[in-house]
Design an enzyme around this catalytic site. Structure first.
Site, PDB file in Angstrom:
ATOM      1  N   HIS A   5      -9.909   1.606   0.263  1.00  0.00           N
ATOM      2  CA  HIS A   5      -8.455   1.441   0.166  1.00  0.00           C
ATOM      3  C   HIS A   5      -8.082   0.964  -1.232  1.00  0.00           C
ATOM      4  O   HIS A   5      -8.411  -0.164  -1.627  1.00  0.00           O
ATOM      5  CB  HIS A   5      -7.988   0.437   1.221  1.00  0.00           C
ATOM      6  CG  HIS A   5      -6.516   0.434   1.444  1.00  0.00           C
ATOM      7  ND1 HIS A   5      -5.629   1.139   0.663  1.00  0.00           N
ATOM      8  CD2 HIS A   5      -5.745  -0.198   2.375  1.00  0.00           C
ATOM      9  CE1 HIS A   5      -4.402   0.947   1.094  1.00  0.00           C
ATOM     10  NE2 HIS A   5      -4.442   0.145   2.134  1.00  0.00           N
ATOM     11  N   GLU A  16      -0.440   5.021  13.583  1.00  0.00           N
ATOM     12  CA  GLU A  16      -0.126   6.216  12.801  1.00  0.00           C
ATOM     13  C   GLU A  16      -0.382   7.484  13.600  1.00  0.00           C
ATOM     14  O   GLU A  16       0.421   8.429  13.551  1.00  0.00           O
ATOM     15  CB  GLU A  16      -0.938   6.249  11.505  1.00  0.00           C
ATOM     16  CG  GLU A  16      -0.583   7.465  10.651  1.00  0.00           C
ATOM     17  CD  GLU A  16      -1.290   7.488   9.308  1.00  0.00           C
ATOM     18  OE1 GLU A  16      -0.922   8.347   8.471  1.00  0.00           O
ATOM     19  OE2 GLU A  16      -2.195   6.660   9.074  1.00  0.00           O
ATOM     20  N   PHE A  67       2.000  -3.545   3.938  1.00  0.00           N
ATOM     21  CA  PHE A  67       2.471  -4.846   4.399  1.00  0.00           C
ATOM     22  C   PHE A  67       3.957  -4.996   4.109  1.00  0.00           C
ATOM     23  O   PHE A  67       4.480  -4.449   3.140  1.00  0.00           O
ATOM     24  CB  PHE A  67       1.708  -5.971   3.697  1.00  0.00           C
ATOM     25  CG  PHE A  67       0.282  -6.147   4.151  1.00  0.00           C
ATOM     26  CD1 PHE A  67      -0.247  -5.400   5.183  1.00  0.00           C
ATOM     27  CD2 PHE A  67      -0.540  -7.075   3.530  1.00  0.00           C
ATOM     28  CE1 PHE A  67      -1.554  -5.569   5.598  1.00  0.00           C
ATOM     29  CE2 PHE A  67      -1.856  -7.255   3.931  1.00  0.00           C
ATOM     30  CZ  PHE A  67      -2.369  -6.499   4.964  1.00  0.00           C
ATOM     31  N   HIS A 123      -2.482   7.910   6.162  1.00  0.00           N
ATOM     32  CA  HIS A 123      -2.697   6.609   5.526  1.00  0.00           C
ATOM     33  C   HIS A 123      -3.991   5.991   6.041  1.00  0.00           C
ATOM     34  O   HIS A 123      -4.803   5.502   5.254  1.00  0.00           O
ATOM     35  CB  HIS A 123      -1.521   5.688   5.819  1.00  0.00           C
ATOM     36  CG  HIS A 123      -1.686   4.310   5.255  1.00  0.00           C
ATOM     37  ND1 HIS A 123      -1.716   4.066   3.901  1.00  0.00           N
ATOM     38  CD2 HIS A 123      -1.845   3.099   5.863  1.00  0.00           C
ATOM     39  CE1 HIS A 123      -1.878   2.767   3.690  1.00  0.00           C
ATOM     40  NE2 HIS A 123      -1.965   2.164   4.850  1.00  0.00           N
ATOM     41  N   LYS A 150      -9.536   7.814   2.968  1.00  0.00           N
ATOM     42  CA  LYS A 150     -10.027   6.452   2.719  1.00  0.00           C
ATOM     43  C   LYS A 150     -11.427   6.232   3.281  1.00  0.00           C
ATOM     44  O   LYS A 150     -12.087   5.251   2.937  1.00  0.00           O
ATOM     45  CB  LYS A 150      -9.054   5.416   3.280  1.00  0.00           C
ATOM     46  CG  LYS A 150      -7.739   5.320   2.506  1.00  0.00           C
ATOM     47  CD  LYS A 150      -6.857   4.207   3.052  1.00  0.00           C
ATOM     48  CE  LYS A 150      -5.530   4.109   2.308  1.00  0.00           C
ATOM     49  NZ  LYS A 150      -4.627   5.249   2.633  1.00  0.00           N
ATOM     50  N   CYS A 192       0.799  -1.221   0.000  1.00  0.00           N
ATOM     51  CA  CYS A 192       0.000   0.000   0.000  1.00  0.00           C
ATOM     52  C   CYS A 192       0.835   1.276   0.000  1.00  0.00           C
ATOM     53  O   CYS A 192       0.286   2.373  -0.032  1.00  0.00           O
ATOM     54  CB  CYS A 192      -0.951  -0.015   1.194  1.00  0.00           C
ATOM     55  SG  CYS A 192      -1.917  -1.542   1.273  1.00  0.00           S
TER      56      CYS A 192
END
Length: 414
Positions: free
Chosen positions: A341, A315, A400, A304, A336, A164
């Protein structure tokens, strides 16, 4: 002196719209692109919501025969690139030096739709019926390859496959390519089309997806106390990065300046973020150091924030650590909540929204932030857009494998 790099064109196809303007108008209005899954998609799937891009995509002069051979991720990339090139004033094939123009269209998963379809054909009809385009059109770098072919981009041809954070890294490494003298122009961004039963099933088994099947528009809720996972989306976003001197010589519009880029690894876990937020913090700090800005120079953050319980909290803590006392005056949006996403395309889509926020004086909202999680306390732009005089924005993308990327943009001149 470090080479100055600007953005002169942008294009996208997202769950909010078929181009930059429609996407931005929907985002500024706080609209959601999350809808129920198509009724004909495997009824055994427990998760029944997604955020698809529009079915029809304007790709320019590409023949129907070519399009039939392409994975949808390639088609989406062609659409975003077509708009971005036109926006930058590069519609004519002789309007730039192709040897000095490159492309970096990233992906998180690649042409998985094409691969799965050809596997079905193999099982049902045998190896003799498998398409000769099976392998090429399943490769993650094919959006970059095809975009390069159609626009005559003969400079660096790159593909970042870093989950991502992929398209944020594509933008950052394209910045570096220009600064290091490898190109004058780079088309940078990402494309993803993975709303497919196997992908949904895989994310479901990870417990990564929201289960709010009965409330699609309210399912993605970054930083909210009741968040329960992200919504799988699709789309593509591409930005034209250009050496400032080159852009000014041809009289191009300066939409924004790309001021800084930072990236760092968690080295912690395959999928979960570092609980201490070390990689996220180092990424943001590296981006600030790259452009020699202090935390107090940043006016806005596009987080994010995917709407997962662990990720959003980590975050938020990393943002507080990075910006210190300034965090109380630092508005944070998490778009988002509207787009879902977009995986490998998310960073580039959010870069475009960040640039448009600076240009329009409007901070996009974080949709569905009704009860802010105390562990995620920030100056949230909750549910409604906010007017701003912001000059500098940071956009975060984490993925990831423990990959983190942060970009810093400054308001342009048009």
């Amino acid at each position: 002196m470090k080479t100055s790099v600007v953005i002169t064109g942008m294009g996208c196809v997202t769950p909010l719209g078929s181009d930059v303007e429609s996407t931005w108008q929907a985002a500024a209005a706080g609209k959601s692109g999350v809808v129920p899954l198509p009724e004909d998609m495997d009824e055994r799937l427990a998760i029944r919501i997604c955020a698809p891009a529009p079915a029809e995509v304007d790709v320019g002069e590409v023949s129907p025969k070519e399009l039939r051979r392409m994975d949808r991720s390639v088609v989406l990339a062609l659409g975003a690139a077509h708009e971005a090139m036109a926006d930058a004033g590069f519609s004519a094939p002789d309007s730039f030096d192709g040897d000095r123009a490159g492309v970096a269209v990233a992906s998180g998963i690649g042409g998985v739709g094409n691969l799965l379809e050809q596997h079905r054909i193999y099982l049902e009809k045998g190896p003799g019926r498998v398409s000769p385009f099976t392998i090429p059109m399943s490769l993650a770098n094919m959006p970059s390859g095809i975009v390069g072919i159609h626009h005559g981009l003969r400079g660096p041809n790159l593909c970042h496959v870093t989950a991502c954070a992929a398209s944020a890294q594509a933008i950052g490494e394209s910045l570096r390519a220009i600064q290091f003298g490898a190109a004058d122009i780079m088309l940078a961004g990402g494309s993803e089309s993975a709303i497919l039963p196997l992908v949904i099933a895989g994310f479901t088994k990870m417990q990564a997806l929201s289960k709010r099947n009965d409330e699609p528009e309210r399912a993605s809720r970054p930083f909210d106390l009741d968040r329960d996972g992200f919504v799988l989306g699709e789309g593509a976003a591409v930005l034209v990065l250009e050496r400032e001197e080159h852009a000014r010589a041809r009289g191009a519009r300066i939409l924004a300046f790309v001021r800084g880029y930072g990236t760092a690894g968690d080295a912690s876990h395959m999928a979960a973020p570092d609980p201490e937020g070390g990689g996220a913090r180092r990424s943001m700090q590296a981006a600030l150091a790259d452009c020699e800005l202090a935390p107090t120079d940043v006016d806005h953050v596009n987080a994010h924030a995917t709407s997962t319980p662990a990720g959003d909290a980590v975050e938020a803590a990393a943002v507080r650590t990075t910006f210190g006392a300034h965090v109380d005056q630092l508005p944070v949006s998490a778009t988002k909540g509207m787009t879902g996403h977009l995986l490998g395309a998310a960073g580039a889509a959010e870069a475009i929204l960040s640039v448009r926020a600076l240009a329009t004086g409007t901070l996009p909202p974080t949709l569905n932030l009704d009860s802010p999680d105390p562990e995620c306390t920030l100056d949230h732009v909750a549910n409604k857009a906010r007017p701003t005089r912001a000059r500098v924005a940071m956009s975060n993308s984490f993925g990831f494998g423990g990959v983190n990327a942060s970009l810093v943009f400054e308001r342009g001149e048009s």
